[in-house]
Design a protein around this motif. Structure first.
Motif, mmCIF file in Angstrom:
data_model
loop_
_atom_site.group_PDB
_atom_site.id
_atom_site.type_symbol
_atom_site.label_atom_id
_atom_site.label_comp_id
_atom_site.label_asym_id
_atom_site.label_seq_id
_atom_site.Cartn_x
_atom_site.Cartn_y
_atom_site.Cartn_z
ATOM 1 N N GLN A 275 0.859 -1.183 0.000
ATOM 2 C CA GLN A 275 0.000 0.000 0.000
ATOM 3 C C GLN A 275 0.898 1.237 0.000
ATOM 4 O O GLN A 275 1.923 1.276 0.697
ATOM 5 N N SER A 276 0.550 2.218 -0.794
ATOM 6 C CA SER A 276 1.358 3.437 -0.863
ATOM 7 C C SER A 276 1.487 4.096 0.507
ATOM 8 O O SER A 276 0.545 4.100 1.310
ATOM 9 N N ASN A 277 2.685 4.649 0.750
ATOM 10 C CA ASN A 277 2.999 5.400 1.961
ATOM 11 C C ASN A 277 3.010 4.551 3.224
ATOM 12 O O ASN A 277 3.060 5.087 4.335
ATOM 13 N N TYR A 278 2.969 3.227 3.059
ATOM 14 C CA TYR A 278 3.093 2.370 4.224
ATOM 15 C C TYR A 278 4.584 2.279 4.591
ATOM 16 O O TYR A 278 5.469 2.596 3.794
ATOM 17 N N LEU A 279 4.882 1.825 5.817
ATOM 18 C CA LEU A 279 6.258 1.758 6.295
ATOM 19 C C LEU A 279 7.164 0.948 5.378
ATOM 20 O O LEU A 279 8.346 1.254 5.222
ATOM 21 N N ASP A 280 6.632 -0.102 4.761
ATOM 22 C CA ASP A 280 7.459 -0.915 3.866
ATOM 23 C C ASP A 280 8.072 -0.068 2.767
ATOM 24 O O ASP A 280 9.272 -0.182 2.469
ATOM 25 N N GLU A 281 7.242 0.763 2.141
ATOM 26 C CA GLU A 281 7.753 1.626 1.076
ATOM 27 C C GLU A 281 8.776 2.617 1.612
ATOM 28 O O GLU A 281 9.866 2.782 1.033
ATOM 29 N N LYS A 282 8.460 3.264 2.703
ATOM 30 C CA LYS A 282 9.331 4.324 3.237
ATOM 31 C C LYS A 282 10.687 3.772 3.668
ATOM 32 O O LYS A 282 11.734 4.349 3.359
ATOM 33 N N ILE A 283 10.657 2.641 4.384
ATOM 34 C CA ILE A 283 11.908 2.067 4.881
ATOM 35 C C ILE A 283 12.748 1.524 3.729
ATOM 36 O O ILE A 283 13.963 1.747 3.667
ATOM 37 N N ALA A 284 12.108 0.815 2.805
ATOM 38 C CA ALA A 284 12.841 0.239 1.673
ATOM 39 C C ALA A 284 13.492 1.325 0.829
ATOM 40 O O ALA A 284 14.640 1.174 0.373
ATOM 41 N N LYS A 285 12.772 2.419 0.614
ATOM 42 C CA LYS A 285 13.323 3.524 -0.183
ATOM 43 C C LYS A 285 14.511 4.166 0.534
ATOM 44 O O LYS A 285 15.529 4.494 -0.097
ATOM 45 N N GLN A 286 14.393 4.310 1.843
ATOM 46 C CA GLN A 286 15.478 4.926 2.598
ATOM 47 C C GLN A 286 16.740 4.069 2.539
ATOM 48 O O GLN A 286 17.847 4.573 2.332
ATOM 49 N N ILE A 287 16.578 2.764 2.695
ATOM 50 C CA ILE A 287 17.723 1.859 2.627
ATOM 51 C C ILE A 287 18.359 1.908 1.234
ATOM 52 O O ILE A 287 19.583 2.007 1.094
ATOM 53 N N SER A 288 17.530 1.851 0.200
ATOM 54 C CA SER A 288 18.034 1.882 -1.174
ATOM 55 C C SER A 288 18.772 3.181 -1.473
ATOM 56 O O SER A 288 19.836 3.181 -2.101
ATOM 57 N N ASP A 289 18.192 4.287 -1.027
ATOM 58 C CA ASP A 289 18.846 5.590 -1.243
ATOM 59 C C ASP A 289 20.196 5.643 -0.547
ATOM 60 O O ASP A 289 21.193 6.117 -1.120
ATOM 61 N N ASP A 290 20.244 5.157 0.689
ATOM 62 C CA ASP A 290 21.495 5.215 1.451
ATOM 63 C C ASP A 290 22.574 4.331 0.837
ATOM 64 O O ASP A 290 23.773 4.618 0.961
ATOM 65 N N LEU A 291 22.167 3.245 0.175
ATOM 66 C CA LEU A 291 23.125 2.332 -0.444
ATOM 67 C C LEU A 291 23.344 2.650 -1.928
ATOM 68 O O LEU A 291 24.077 1.932 -2.603
ATOM 69 N N TYR A 292 22.687 3.708 -2.417
ATOM 70 C CA TYR A 292 22.783 4.114 -3.826
ATOM 71 C C TYR A 292 22.327 2.985 -4.761
ATOM 72 O O TYR A 292 22.950 2.718 -5.799
ATOM 73 N N LEU A 293 21.234 2.338 -4.387
ATOM 74 C CA LEU A 293 20.665 1.263 -5.195
ATOM 75 C C LEU A 293 19.429 1.764 -5.929
ATOM 76 O O LEU A 293 18.633 2.526 -5.360
ATOM 77 N N ASN A 294 19.265 1.351 -7.168
ATOM 78 C CA ASN A 294 18.040 1.688 -7.892
ATOM 79 C C ASN A 294 16.859 1.037 -7.189
ATOM 80 O O ASN A 294 16.909 -0.134 -6.794
ATOM 81 N N PHE A 295 15.786 1.794 -7.071
ATOM 82 C CA PHE A 295 14.626 1.346 -6.306
ATOM 83 C C PHE A 295 13.361 1.535 -7.129
ATOM 84 O O PHE A 295 13.164 2.574 -7.749
#
Length: 565
Positions: A275-295
């Protein structure tokens, strides 16, 4: 959707008219015909084999993660010769040397002896049945139904399996929803000789004893085996020059896989679905951004996949309620996997490291249910329970291998294979060796905090807190309850989970119409059995969406294959 793998027929008389892109035939001295059909895709083609010489026919479909190391160990570079060598060395334990996602067989021409095996975690589907003198092994129940139709035999619904579906959301042991059709379980092999078949095991997690009671030892052994498992998966991608791709959510299991892989030099493209804006999306995006991974994020808003009944039942052959991995299948259809290798996940992590254990002092083998409404109608509970050493092993086979593995089934039609380091043989053995007391004291968190603290800097979707403070994990049972009550009171049920399916059903008229219309169109097929007819109506009208989905899965199988009631 395609079911990949081998279809093998043994029959005495008629041509059964099965046609595959790759075929081999053999006629024994006694006049018995053997047909070998193969349907596959090219990805990981060097791991697959369908060859013969004057002694053997050998077939392996899927991916063998340790194939290169086996070639090096035995100093044999040719795959057919390697398999032949291993077979003559190991005979019926032939498949015990392999790691990966595969099924396969060995056929001895001289003796007309057939050995067919599944992998150790049953991530690939395989079914078998006998009709008169004809025996069939196949990855698709449809092939068995077609065979029975050619003999003018009806196929019948297995009522015991129905009640398992309605209670557990899937099958128990080797059941299917069709009488006389069984599935090949994890670590099992079929042996056909002298026109008889027998079922045996070449690998059994029941043989693992609780032998690790020291926390330091548990953490060290987990860390060693887990890193090796991650390396094995990603090296297979590199062997074929494929890019890496992994699921990523707000849980611990997928982030651990992705973040450790990154530290080892393997950078994934990541994708998340919720579901949009759920914690799964927010946390996964943050991890990907911090690791410079395409998300990539695939929103599941409104639950469009709730209407993908026929597609998902075809994928899982009616082994699990169709919603179990329908959201994963929906997400995969939004991704082009052409240039990617394996689909890396954290499947089963929490379960094998404590999640399978009952909260109290007394084990409850059957605690994982989607419904309690018809639990009193389950058959042979105690006799099945006695076959397993403990609660964890029982749930590994019945929950992971029989239900959760639907996630692996939906990847293969997209022409790849799902892997998880938590399903690696050595990781599973280590996890099952750890004293349950350590698991109940959250040895998983201790492992992450001590060895991989970088994984604990992000919130954990399950608790809403960072996982580096155990008291917060315990506190979450209360905070989550308060949040749940608040979201319900304020009519914001879409915030309850990554897949708030009950909310999607109640708030979407199209979903409601699909469920109600499908039920009413198909339920009359069951009317000849008044007990089951009454029970299905009761569960559908009184149940939540998972219970309703279990009912629709049964009805779809009955309708799809014209099953006799």
């Amino acid at each position: 959707m395609s079911h990949y793998g081998f279809t093998i027929l043994r029959n005495n008389t008629q041509d059964l008219n099965f046609k595959f892109s790759q075929e081999k035939t053999f006629r024994s001295k006694s006049g018995v015909n053997y047909y070998f059909g193969y349907h596959s895709f090219r990805k990981f083609h060097n791991d697959k084999i369908f060859e013969e010489d004057n002694e053997l026919i050998i077939g392996i479909d899927g991916v063998v993660l340790n194939l290169s190391s086996l070639k090096n160990k035995h100093a044999i570079s040719d795959q057919f010769q390697l398999m032949k060598h291993l077979y003559y060395k190991r005979k019926e334990n032939f498949a015990s040397d392999f790691k990966g996602e595969f099924t396969g067989f060995i056929f001895e021409k001289k003796s007309a002896f057939l050995l067919f095996f599944n992998n150790k975690t049953a991530t690939k589907q395989c079914f078998y049945s006998q009709v008169e003198s004809t025996f069939i092994i196949t990855p698709s129940i449809k092939n068995i139904i077609d065979l029975k139709n050619s003999f003018n035999y009806n196929s019948s619904l297995d009522f015991s399996a129905c009640y398992n579906m309605l209670t557990f959301g899937g099958m128990i042991e080797d059941q299917t929803l069709i009488k006389g059709v069984r599935k090949l379980n994890a670590g099992d092999y079929l042996k056909l000789e002298d026109e008889k078949f027998s079922l045996n095991k070449y690998f059994d997690f029941n043989n693992i004893e609780y032998s690790i009671s020291d926390k330091k030892q548990a953490i060290e052994q987990l860390d060693k085996t887990f890193e090796s498992a991650v390396e094995l998966e990603y090296q297979k991608d590199q062997e074929y020059n494929y890019r890496h791709i992994a699921t990523l959510s707000g849980g611990l299991d997928s982030r651990f896989n992705v973040m450790l892989a990154s530290r080892l030099g393997y950078n994934n493209e990541t994708f998340c679905f919720s579901q949009s804006n759920y914690l799964d999306e927010k946390i996964a995006k943050q991890i990907s951004d911090d690791l410079y991974l395409n998300f990539q994020f695939i929103p599941l808003d409104k639950g469009e996949y709730l209407q993908d009944l026929a597609e998902n039942v075809e994928l899982n052959n009616g082994l699990q309620f169709y919603l179990s991995a329908a959201h994963f299948n929906f997400a995969l259809k939004k991704i082009n996997l052409k240039d990617f290798g394996l689909v890396h996940t954290g499947l089963a992590g929490d379960g094998i490291l404590g999640g399978f254990l009952s909260k109290g002092d007394h084990p409850d083998f059957y605690s994982n249910k989607i419904s309690y409404k018809l639990v009193d109608k389950l058959e042979n509970k105690l006799s099945i329970e006695r076959k397993y050493k403990n609660e964890e092993v029982f749930k590994l086979y019945q929950r992971v291998f029989n239900v959760t593995n639907f996630g692996a089934y939906v990847v293969e039609p997209h022409q790849s294979y799902l892997v998880s380091p938590f399903l690696d043989e050595d990781v599973l053995i280590t996890a099952l060796s750890i004293d349950p007391k350590l698991k109940k004291k959250q040895v998983y968190l201790d492992w992450l905090i001590k060895k991989h603290p970088y994984t604990t800097k992000y919130k954990w979707e399950k608790t809403g807190f960072k996982p580096n403070a155990k008291y917060k994990t315990e506190l979450s049972r209360y905070t989550n309850k308060i949040k749940k009550e608040f979201w319900n009171l304020t009519k914001q049920q879409q915030k309850l989970s990554m897949t708030p399916e009950d909310f999607w059903l109640k708030s979407n008229v199209e979903n409601q119409n699909f469920y109600n219309n499908t039920f009413h169109q198909k339920i009359d097929r069951i009317r000849t059995n008044q007990e089951l007819f009454k029970d299905l109506k009761f569960v559908f009208y009184q149940g939540n969406i998972n219970e309703k989905a279990a009912v629709l899965t049964i009805l779809e199988m009955v309708d799809k294959f014209n099953l006799k009631i």
